[in-house]
Write a protein that holds these residues in place. Structure first.
Motif, PDB file in Angstrom:
ATOM      1  N   SER A 231       0.776  -1.136  -0.056  1.00 22.21           N
ATOM      2  CA  SER A 231      -0.140  -0.059  -0.073  1.00 22.21           C
ATOM      3  C   SER A 231       0.820   1.312   0.140  1.00 22.21           C
ATOM      4  O   SER A 231       0.513   2.209  -0.615  1.00 22.21           O
ATOM      5  CB  SER A 231      -0.968   0.141   1.200  1.00 22.21           C
ATOM      6  OG  SER A 231      -0.307   0.233   2.498  1.00 22.21           O
ATOM      7  N   LYS A 232       1.822   1.275   0.691  1.00 21.24           N
ATOM      8  CA  LYS A 232       2.730   2.284   0.773  1.00 21.24           C
ATOM      9  C   LYS A 232       3.541   2.489  -0.574  1.00 21.24           C
ATOM     10  O   LYS A 232       4.184   3.582  -0.779  1.00 21.24           O
ATOM     11  CB  LYS A 232       3.633   2.323   2.040  1.00 21.24           C
ATOM     12  CG  LYS A 232       2.888   2.508   3.528  1.00 21.24           C
ATOM     13  CD  LYS A 232       2.344   3.750   3.494  1.00 21.24           C
ATOM     14  CE  LYS A 232       1.505   4.039   4.756  1.00 21.24           C
ATOM     15  NZ  LYS A 232       0.840   5.389   5.108  1.00 21.24           N
ATOM     16  N   ALA A 233       4.002   1.416  -1.095  1.00 18.41           N
ATOM     17  CA  ALA A 233       4.696   1.519  -2.386  1.00 18.41           C
ATOM     18  C   ALA A 233       3.558   2.230  -3.554  1.00 18.41           C
ATOM     19  O   ALA A 233       4.080   2.999  -4.262  1.00 18.41           O
ATOM     20  CB  ALA A 233       5.125   0.112  -2.735  1.00 18.41           C
ATOM     21  N   ALA A 234       2.380   1.671  -3.348  1.00 19.78           N
ATOM     22  CA  ALA A 234       1.554   2.445  -4.330  1.00 19.78           C
ATOM     23  C   ALA A 234       1.254   3.843  -4.072  1.00 19.78           C
ATOM     24  O   ALA A 234       1.409   4.565  -4.886  1.00 19.78           O
ATOM     25  CB  ALA A 234       0.087   1.669  -4.332  1.00 19.78           C
ATOM     26  N   VAL A 235       1.471   4.388  -2.780  1.00 16.64           N
ATOM     27  CA  VAL A 235       1.441   5.817  -2.522  1.00 16.64           C
ATOM     28  C   VAL A 235       2.639   6.614  -2.961  1.00 16.64           C
ATOM     29  O   VAL A 235       2.445   7.562  -3.665  1.00 16.64           O
ATOM     30  CB  VAL A 235       1.227   5.855  -0.820  1.00 16.64           C
ATOM     31  CG1 VAL A 235       1.465   7.436  -0.415  1.00 16.64           C
ATOM     32  CG2 VAL A 235      -0.179   5.388  -0.663  1.00 16.64           C
ATOM     33  N   SER A 236       3.743   6.018  -2.787  1.00 16.44           N
ATOM     34  CA  SER A 236       4.815   6.467  -3.284  1.00 16.44           C
ATOM     35  C   SER A 236       4.843   6.712  -4.785  1.00 16.44           C
ATOM     36  O   SER A 236       5.280   7.787  -5.341  1.00 16.44           O
ATOM     37  CB  SER A 236       6.340   5.681  -2.840  1.00 16.44           C
ATOM     38  OG  SER A 236       7.284   6.213  -3.492  1.00 16.44           O
ATOM     39  N   TYR A 237       4.589   5.654  -5.531  1.00 22.17           N
ATOM     40  CA  TYR A 237       4.515   5.769  -6.948  1.00 22.17           C
ATOM     41  C   TYR A 237       3.504   6.856  -7.318  1.00 22.17           C
ATOM     42  O   TYR A 237       3.675   7.422  -8.217  1.00 22.17           O
ATOM     43  CB  TYR A 237       4.152   4.428  -7.455  1.00 22.17           C
ATOM     44  CG  TYR A 237       4.037   4.424  -9.091  1.00 22.17           C
ATOM     45  CD1 TYR A 237       5.228   3.995  -9.640  1.00 22.17           C
ATOM     46  CD2 TYR A 237       3.097   4.893  -9.818  1.00 22.17           C
ATOM     47  CE1 TYR A 237       5.385   3.902 -11.141  1.00 22.17           C
ATOM     48  CE2 TYR A 237       3.075   4.876 -11.119  1.00 22.17           C
ATOM     49  CZ  TYR A 237       4.284   4.597 -11.858  1.00 22.17           C
ATOM     50  OH  TYR A 237       4.590   4.325 -13.131  1.00 22.17           O
ATOM     51  N   LEU A 238       2.242   6.861  -6.611  1.00 25.14           N
ATOM     52  CA  LEU A 238       1.276   7.770  -7.095  1.00 25.14           C
ATOM     53  C   LEU A 238       1.772   9.253  -6.996  1.00 25.14           C
ATOM     54  O   LEU A 238       1.410   9.979  -7.837  1.00 25.14           O
ATOM     55  CB  LEU A 238      -0.135   7.500  -6.292  1.00 25.14           C
ATOM     56  CG  LEU A 238      -1.050   8.664  -6.131  1.00 25.14           C
ATOM     57  CD1 LEU A 238      -1.709   8.653  -7.465  1.00 25.14           C
ATOM     58  CD2 LEU A 238      -1.965   8.413  -4.948  1.00 25.14           C
ATOM     59  N   ILE A 239       2.304   9.637  -5.814  1.00 23.33           N
ATOM     60  CA  ILE A 239       2.874  10.941  -5.552  1.00 23.33           C
ATOM     61  C   ILE A 239       4.050  11.157  -6.495  1.00 23.33           C
ATOM     62  O   ILE A 239       4.217  12.424  -7.100  1.00 23.33           O
ATOM     63  CB  ILE A 239       3.431  11.006  -4.162  1.00 23.33           C
ATOM     64  CG1 ILE A 239       2.250  11.018  -3.329  1.00 23.33           C
ATOM     65  CG2 ILE A 239       4.050  12.517  -4.008  1.00 23.33           C
ATOM     66  CD1 ILE A 239       0.958  11.580  -3.607  1.00 23.33           C
ATOM     67  N   ARG A 240       4.903  10.204  -6.833  1.00 18.71           N
ATOM     68  CA  ARG A 240       5.914  10.543  -7.752  1.00 18.71           C
ATOM     69  C   ARG A 240       5.250  10.832  -9.219  1.00 18.71           C
ATOM     70  O   ARG A 240       5.902  11.675 -10.076  1.00 18.71           O
ATOM     71  CB  ARG A 240       6.938   9.293  -7.993  1.00 18.71           C
ATOM     72  CG  ARG A 240       7.869   9.537  -6.473  1.00 18.71           C
ATOM     73  CD  ARG A 240       8.874   8.530  -6.729  1.00 18.71           C
ATOM     74  NE  ARG A 240       8.339   6.936  -6.592  1.00 18.71           N
ATOM     75  CZ  ARG A 240       8.512   6.079  -7.412  1.00 18.71           C
ATOM     76  NH1 ARG A 240       9.167   6.380  -8.559  1.00 18.71           N
ATOM     77  NH2 ARG A 240       8.264   4.611  -7.286  1.00 18.71           N
ATOM     78  N   ALA A 241       4.254  10.180  -9.618  1.00 17.64           N
ATOM     79  CA  ALA A 241       3.956  10.399 -11.033  1.00 17.64           C
ATOM     80  C   ALA A 241       2.962  11.744 -10.830  1.00 17.64           C
ATOM     81  O   ALA A 241       3.147  12.420 -11.920  1.00 17.64           O
ATOM     82  CB  ALA A 241       2.852   9.244 -11.012  1.00 17.64           C
ATOM     83  N   LEU A 242       2.420  12.064  -9.885  1.00 16.16           N
ATOM     84  CA  LEU A 242       1.716  13.428  -9.928  1.00 16.16           C
ATOM     85  C   LEU A 242       2.663  14.460  -9.684  1.00 16.16           C
ATOM     86  O   LEU A 242       2.521  15.361 -10.235  1.00 16.16           O
ATOM     87  CB  LEU A 242       0.836  13.443  -8.583  1.00 16.16           C
ATOM     88  CG  LEU A 242      -0.580  12.507  -8.488  1.00 16.16           C
ATOM     89  CD1 LEU A 242      -1.172  12.741  -7.398  1.00 16.16           C
ATOM     90  CD2 LEU A 242      -1.327  13.101  -9.843  1.00 16.16           C
TER      91      LEU A 242
END
Length: 244
Positions: A148-159
């Motif tokens: 879940s935290k890996a998903a959050v990290s990717y999401l923010i880096r993409a944004l």
């Protein structure tokens, strides 16, 4: 960041890091919107202070999130999306219920807030999302939490790429172990654990310096990041050796 006319909204403000951040920013003169599910815990935080405003809602409910954001009398300049949860899965036994519960809070809770506020954002705004250093290294029992935290990290880096043209500042926070009610439930050693006061100070410093990635404590997160640069087979070997 100058506290004059500054407003911050913090999710997960009823305990742990979020509560400490709300307390610290309020003491600096910010107008603070403290968000959480438990109004009783939020009342303890407020303690009669007029610059702390309480918002009780569940980040896993997109309608509640959207309604709350639309009801704000002023638009915060700083948004700290901190609400999170952790459950473990023993011996690699996959449990879809655990995965869903953790992702609902840690991933979709973040998404619901971002979706609700995206139309309000300009180059005056700073969004801070609390992830975890666990996102950078596969660890036993952490299939749900780490993923879940890996998903959050990717999401923010993409944004950070897609929202660059808007001028919106986005930061992702990667804490190590912090003493909170959440980590109090852990039944394993937590090296280099820090207190919430230190965690809050590190986040505030990163926000003031407009850091895109905020890591703390420095020694522990540096070790984890160094291991994460190795081939996956080496990472697994090191983790197994440390746990044997």
């Amino acid at each position: 960041m100058d506290s004059a006319n500054q407003t911050v909204l913090i999710t997960g403000a009823s305990s742990g890091i979020g509560k400490q951040l709300a307390d610290d920013y309020a003491n600096q003169g910010f107008e603070v919107y403290a968000c959480g599910r438990s109004i009783l815990k939020l009342e303890e935080l407020k303690a009669g202070r007029e610059n702390i405003h309480l918002l009780s809602f569940d980040v896993t409910n997109p309608d509640e999130v959207d309604l709350t954001i639309k009801s704000l009398p002023t638009t915060p300049t700083l948004w700290i999306i901190n609400a999170g949860d952790c459950e473990y899965m023993d011996e690699g036994h996959i449990n879809s219920g655990v995965m869903k519960r953790v992702f609902d809070v840690n991933v979709f809770g973040v998404i619901h807030v971002l979706e609700a506020i995206q139309g309000l954002l300009s180059n005056k705004h700073h969004i801070v999302v609390v992830g975890s250093i666990a996102s950078e290294l596969a660890l036993p029992r952490a299939e749900a939490y780490g993923a879940s935290k890996a998903a959050v990290s990717y999401l923010i880096r993409a944004l950070q790429v897609d929202w660059k043209a808007k001028g919106v500042q986005l930061s992702c926070v990667y804490p190590g172990f912090v003493r909170t009610p959440l980590t109090d439930k852990n039944d394993f050693d937590m090296p280099m654990m820090i207190e919430v006061e230190e965690a809050s100070a590190a986040i505030q410093k990163g926000v003031a310096n407009r850091q895109s990635h905020i890591y703390f404590p420095a020694k522990f997160t540096t070790i984890i990041r160094a291991i994460s640069l190795l081939p996956y087979s080496w990472q697994s070997y090191i983790v197994n050796k440390l746990l044997s």
